[in-house]
Enzyme design. Structure first.
Site, PDB file in Angstrom:
ATOM      1  N   GLY A 172       0.821  -1.194   0.000  1.00 30.93           N
ATOM      2  CA  GLY A 172       0.000   0.000   0.000  1.00 30.93           C
ATOM      3  C   GLY A 172       0.859   1.248   0.000  1.00 30.93           C
ATOM      4  O   GLY A 172       2.055   1.213   0.303  1.00 30.93           O
ATOM      5  N   CYS A 173       0.247   2.383  -0.333  1.00 29.94           N
ATOM      6  CA  CYS A 173       1.008   3.632  -0.422  1.00 29.94           C
ATOM      7  C   CYS A 173       1.433   4.131   0.953  1.00 29.94           C
ATOM      8  O   CYS A 173       2.615   4.428   1.176  1.00 29.94           O
ATOM      9  CB  CYS A 173       0.200   4.686  -1.169  1.00 29.94           C
ATOM     10  N   TYR A 174       0.493   4.228   1.880  1.00 28.51           N
ATOM     11  CA  TYR A 174       0.881   4.607   3.239  1.00 28.51           C
ATOM     12  C   TYR A 174       1.920   3.643   3.817  1.00 28.51           C
ATOM     13  O   TYR A 174       2.933   4.080   4.382  1.00 28.51           O
ATOM     14  CB  TYR A 174      -0.344   4.637   4.149  1.00 28.51           C
TER      15      TYR A 174
END
Length: 344
Positions: A148-150
């Site tokens: 995921g990006c986070y």
């Protein structure tokens, strides 16, 4: 030449992936799918791609996907798990940019995503696609779960200290901000310009799906379980993630020793930039580039603050997927990713 397909090519992540793959010297994008836009030219929807081929959207066709070397899923959770086993059986490699294979525990997946995992054997085979920490596993994988990006921003920031056992268990905080493109391209009232402009709001404070992913990976890197508080915020910008990470050191370290630890850990990593101690990296400095910029602060002895910024659509999604593909096919990791960030 690697023949690639993109399932889910109308969202921001899918079209960003296409932007990176079209000029890649070792890739031919043979298929890009969309049920709603089938038969229409991709560049009619995304004019920045004009002049880079004549690709048209097609409905997902398993027989066609079976003939490819690699298939990227830029789809909502629940899609890739239904198709990955069949593709793997045909010798096709799979990179899922969604969440279906990020959590190795099927029960944990069911809890956070509200559905049973329908491909447990594929889940057991999947490898987490953060090359900076799982480079060997990615290179040997047939199925990669793109982070995921986070989690990408948070893990790259915390991991060097946790791997050395230098952070106390309590008080780990990830205070993160994201641009609105992280929420996808679907029309939503709460994401239209009048709703997000001139405003900042937190969400998912009591529990966000990225928290168990972050905790699982950092626990693996450290070698023992941990918990942290993860609080995401929506910012009035299109791209970018800024993670402000807080931790308490187990033993005193000088500013120079902290800087040296990170510099040594990421030396030779093409997509991690450890900035001078006390710097303040901005999201605008990574816009369009597959890079994570990190800076360290120690505002009082033993209290460390790590700043980590990425472009959520590149290092946080499509760029990292290309980086993983390069590893899977034994290509130079930087191939097709040597883009300088856009300023202003």
């Amino acid at each position: 030449m690697i023949r690639a397909g993109i399932v889910g090519g109308t969202g921001y992540t899918g079209v960003e992936l296409l932007r990176l793959l079209l000029p890649h010297p070792e890739v031919e994008v043979a298929v890009i799918t969309s049920r709603a836009e089938a038969g229409q030219r991709v560049d009619a929807h995304f004019p920045n791609l004009r002049g880079y081929g004549d690709l048209c959207y097609t409905p997902p066709d398993l027989a066609e996907l079976d003939t490819l070397d690699v298939v990227f899923f830029a789809t909502p959770h629940g899609v890739a798990m239904d198709h990955a086993p069949g593709l793997l059986a045909k010798g096709v490699r799979v990179i899922d940019l969604g969440a279906d294979f990020r959590l190795a525990d099927a029960g944990l997946f069911a809890r956070w995503y509200g559905m049973a995992h329908r491909a447990p054997e594929a889940l057991a085979e999947a490898r987490y696609g953060l090359p900076e920490y799982y480079r060997k596993q990615v290179g040997e994988a047939r199925l990669v779960a793109n982070p995921g990006c986070y989690p990408t921003a948070v893990i790259l920031g915390f991991a060097p200290l946790l791997a050395e056992g230098l952070l106390e268990d309590g008080g780990l905080i990830a205070d993160c901000k994201s641009g609105v493109s992280g929420a996808g391209r679907a029309a939503r009232v709460d994401l239209i310009f009048p709703e997000v402009a001139d405003s900042v709001n937190a969400y998912g404070v009591s529990g966000h799906r990225h928290r168990p992913e972050i905790e699982a990976v950092l626990s693996d890197i450290r070698g023992s379980g941990l918990e942290l508080q993860f609080t995401p915020h929506l910012m009035p910008m299109i791209r970018g993630i800024h993670a402000t990470l807080y931790g308490q050191l187990r033993r005193p370290l000088s500013d120079a020793a902290l800087q040296d630890l990170f510099a040594r850990r990421y030396a030779g990593e093409p997509f991690v930039d450890v900035m001078p101690f006390g710097s303040h990296p901005a999201t605008r400095s990574v816009r369009g580039a597959n890079v994570c910029r990190i800076a360290l602060h120690q505002p009082r002895p033993g209290r460390v603050v790590i700043l980590s910024v990425i472009d959520n659509l590149v290092k946080g999604a499509a760029g990292q997927a290309v980086q993983n593909m390069n590893r899977m096919f034994s290509l130079p990791e930087e191939m097709g990713l040597a883009h300088i960030a856009l300023l202003p």
